[in-house]
Design an enzyme around this catalytic site. Structure first.
Site, short mmCIF file in Angstrom:
data_model
loop_
_atom_site.label_atom_id
_atom_site.label_comp_id
_atom_site.label_asym_id
_atom_site.label_seq_id
_atom_site.Cartn_x
_atom_site.Cartn_y
_atom_site.Cartn_z
N ASP A 1 0.84 -1.19 0.00
CA ASP A 1 0.00 0.00 0.00
C ASP A 1 0.89 1.25 0.00
OD1 ASP A 1 -2.96 0.92 0.55
OD2 ASP A 1 -1.67 2.20 1.75
N ILE A 2 0.55 2.21 -0.89
CA ILE A 2 1.31 3.46 -0.96
C ILE A 2 0.94 4.32 0.25
CG2 ILE A 2 1.77 5.54 -2.30
CD1 ILE A 2 1.05 3.98 -4.81
N GLU B 1 -4.79 2.42 -4.07
CA GLU B 1 -3.32 2.48 -4.07
C GLU B 1 -2.70 1.19 -3.55
OE1 GLU B 1 -4.69 4.39 -0.16
OE2 GLU B 1 -5.37 4.18 -2.21
#
Length: 731
Positions: A590-591, A634
């Site tokens: 996950d960003i 994301e």
């Protein structure tokens, strides 16, 4: 350890320490205030808030922070007791009782449920039971025994005072601290909520004035509608605000001999007990209504904002609820405008009757209709195709109470299907117009006649395919020469006798189609066509179909496979690794702070960031069998067949560093650049953990821990499990 990792770890430690200091200060203030408050009530504690603050802090923070929170909370309790005049031994032992209460509550709650969303009924119900039951009861016994031994105080008096005050604090304040987050407080002061906040304030002030600023009538019941109204208007934050304000006003009026509670006999202990019961009822009412409204709002948002057409109808096929897509398609501005209407208000009578008949049949059978395609022309005469699924809604008693449906526009998909079908028809038409080879074979297997094209189609046996030749002998020669690939002469003779079609693949790569039609006299007319071009076209069509399949399973923005591809392939990979007895790992990446990135730089920059991160991850993940997918938003999921957790950890760290190496500026992140957090889990097929659901849950849990402990890091599920086991053993 790299400098960046050391800085990140130091930042996390500082954050934990600051949070613990804030919690301990809150405990010190609430404990001191609680003790001081008893001075005006003959040492009768109305409510004990310090344990509620500590319990809420522990439940909100990761397990790794629990020891420091408990330690500093204990110190704050000791200090509060010392400041208010207790000796060191008494302060230490009573503070120990408070800490035991929190630890016991957390331990019991963790053992009974793994849910930590206290907006759900189950964990909140269990928390209330634990607070009213073992947590407050056990510590009340301990505290009463300690004070009896040290100071000779009356056991029953201390027990009732301690139990009631602690239970009241845990039941009222802990749920509010758990339920109300920063987002709820932000919503409370949002410009869109100002009118509601003002209206709630007016109603609360009016209700509290009517109830507590007089002592002639018992109007306590008027406080409950005000609490419910505040909850309906402002949600969790409104419930908390109303309960705290009402409880505070009620306490003030009791201490000053005002309000309906003062109508009771002149016994302060009895009045304070009534106040405690009233406060518990307020808190439970506000919390229960807030939880139910929260679930309703969540489900309502999911229904209204879904991109597909979603609707719910009653037994009369009238709309009860629809989402925004249905309303806009029907020409309405708001979904509420469709409530109470039926298909008779939206389409022609014949179609409305058909839809109502179908829906009644579904509801009568309690059945499900899935993926029913329908052609519906629009107002301009354009053909639109829709695919609808409907299900009968059944109550807990098994009674059908309505119908729910989902409709999606499949016009584009239908157009592609029609185009493919037309392409096949065109190919068949072209083939039918070609000059074919032709031969007639008698009932006893001799060639009666044939054209020249028939002979030229067979490069090795063409010279033998002349009138008068014996067909079984020619076929045997063809097999011996290897003219045809995977050739069975008996199969061709069977077609000649009974008719049929057969495709023949020659050694030189040519494809022939043999179509045999028996005659009434036992002879057979045979047409042989060169279908090499058709076969190549078919191969191209298959490639096109495969390409369409790829497009259906590919994320348009990043070029990675999408969630659908992950769902389809993960089960197959797990089954394959299970058969081969080899491990399989899943990375959930996950960003970090991606929403903040979009807010700062805009969605186009966010899309570019996603593309660059996806490319970097794809570049590092080099094995052909590895599967890199965009899981959603994301979040990126990577399937690693035949990879154990140790190998996955190595790759995950390489991926994290690869993204870090992009050096994409991100002022909204503590790191200054875009970073990712990764959680991973591995299945070794131990007979229990062998499903995609378990693998995703474990990897997602590890990712949650990675993000919750500072981000820009990799966390394996086995590490999470070991921490949980260590804490469970320690408690």
């Amino acid at each position: 350890m790299t400098d960046a990792a050391e800085l990140d770890q130091g930042s996390r430690r500082r954050g934990t320490l600051v949070g613990a200091l804030i919690v301990s200060l809150s405990i010190l203030v609430t404990a001191w205030a609680g003790i001081e408050l008893t001075r005006g009530t003959g040492r009768i504690a109305v409510i004990w808030l310090a344990n509620a603050v500590m319990l809420a802090a522990v439940l909100k923070r990761p397990r790794s922070e629990w020891p420091i929170l408990l330690a500093m909370g204990y110190g704050a309790n000791v200090l509060a007791n010392l400041v208010t005049g207790d000796d060191v031994v008494t302060a230490a032992l009573l503070s120990m009782c408070n800490s035991i209460e929190v630890v016991l509550s957390v331990t019991l709650l963790s053992g009974l449920t793994s849910e930590r969303d206290f907006r759900r009924p189950k964990p909140m119900f269990l928390l209330t039971l634990i607070a009213l039951g073992p947590a407050s009861f056990v510590t009340a016994i301990l505290a009463s025994s300690i004070l009896l031994v040290l100071h000779g105080t009356d056991f029953s008096t201390v027990f009732m005072t301690w139990y009631a005050a602690d239970a009241l604090g845990l039941v009222t304040l802990t749920p509010m601290l758990l339920l109300v987050g920063s987002s709820d407080l932000a919503d409370l002061v949002h410009p869109a909520m100002r009118r509601r906040l003002a209206l709630v304030t007016v109603v609360l002030v009016a209700a509290l004035g009517a109830v507590f600023l007089q002592s002639s009538m018992p109007l306590l019941f008027l406080a409950f509608p005000a609490i419910v109204f505040a909850t309906f208007m402002l949600g969790f934050a409104g419930a908390s605000l109303a309960v705290l304000l009402t409880s505070g006003v009620a306490l003030w009026t009791v201490l000053h001999g005002m309000g309906p509670i003062s109508l009771m006999q002149d016994d302060l202990r009895l009045q304070l007990t009534a106040l405690q019961i009233f406060t518990v009822a307020l808190a439970l009412t506000g919390t229960a209504v807030a939880i139910l409204l929260g679930e309703r709002d969540l489900l309502s948002a999911a229904l209204i904002q879904a991109p597909d057409f979603r609707f719910i109808k009653n037994l009369n096929s009238e709309f009860v609820s629809v989402n925004r897509a249905v309303a806009l398609h029907a020409g309405f501005k708001r979904p509420s405008e469709l409530v109470g209407k039926s298909d008779f208000d939206l389409t022609d009578t014949a179609r409305a009757r058909l839809l109502r008949s179908e829906e009644r049949e579904v509801m009568n059978r309690g059945d499900v209709v899935t993926d029913q395609a329908e052609l519906v022309p629009d107002a301009d005469g354009n053909e639109l195709w829709f695919e609808t699924s409907k299900v009968a809604l059944v109550s807990r008693t098994g009674r059908v109470i309505g119908l729910a449906g989902t409709t999606r526009d499949i016009t584009n998909r239908r157009a592609m299907e029609v185009e493919l079908e037309q392409s096949r028809d065109r190919i068949a038409l072209v083939l039918s117009e070609m000059a074919d080879g032709m031969a007639v074979v008698s009932a006893d297997g001799y060639i009666v006649l044939c054209n020249e094209h028939y002979r030229t189609l067979f490069p090795l046996t063409g010279k033998y395919r002349v009138p008068g030749a014996f067909m079984p002998k020619i076929l045997a020669a063809s097999k011996e020469m290897g003219e045809q690939i995977d050739f069975d002469p008996s199969q061709i003779m069977d077609i000649l006798h009974h008719g049929g079609n057969e495709e023949v693949h020659l050694l030189d790569g040519t494809w022939l189609q043999i179509r045999a039609r028996p005659g009434s006299n036992g002879s057979c007319t045979m047409l042989v066509s060169d279908i090499t071009k058709m076969k190549r076209t078919e191969i191209n069509m298959r490639a096109l179909t495969a390409q369409l399949g790829i497009l259906a399973t590919t994320d348009a923005l990043t070029g990675l496979l999408n969630r659908r591809a992950l769902d389809e392939q993960l089960d197959r990979e797990i089954a394959r690794c299970k058969r081969n007895r080899v491990p399989i790992s899943l990375l959930m990446i996950d960003i970090d702070h991606f929403k903040a990135f979009n807010d700062l730089y805009g969605h186009p920059a966010g899309d570019l960031c996603l593309q660059r991160v996806a490319a970097a991850l794809k570049k590092v993940t080099k094995r052909p069998g590895d599967l890199v997918t965009r899981y959603g938003g994301e979040e990126i999921a990577i399937v690693l067949p035949e990879t154990d957790e140790a190998g996955a950890l190595v790759l995950a760290e390489q991926l994290r560093l690869a993204v870090k190496g992009l050096a994409i500026e991100h002022e909204g992140s503590d790191m200054g650049t875009v970073s990712v957090s990764a959680g991973l889990a591995s299945l070794v097929h131990d007979g229990v953990a062998n499903t995609a659901k378990v693998l995703i849950q474990r990897a997602d849990q590890a990712l949650y821990i990675a993000k919750g402990t500072g981000r820009d890091k990799v966390m394996g599920w086995s590490n999470v499990l070991r921490e949980q086991q260590t804490l469970a053993t320690g408690s």
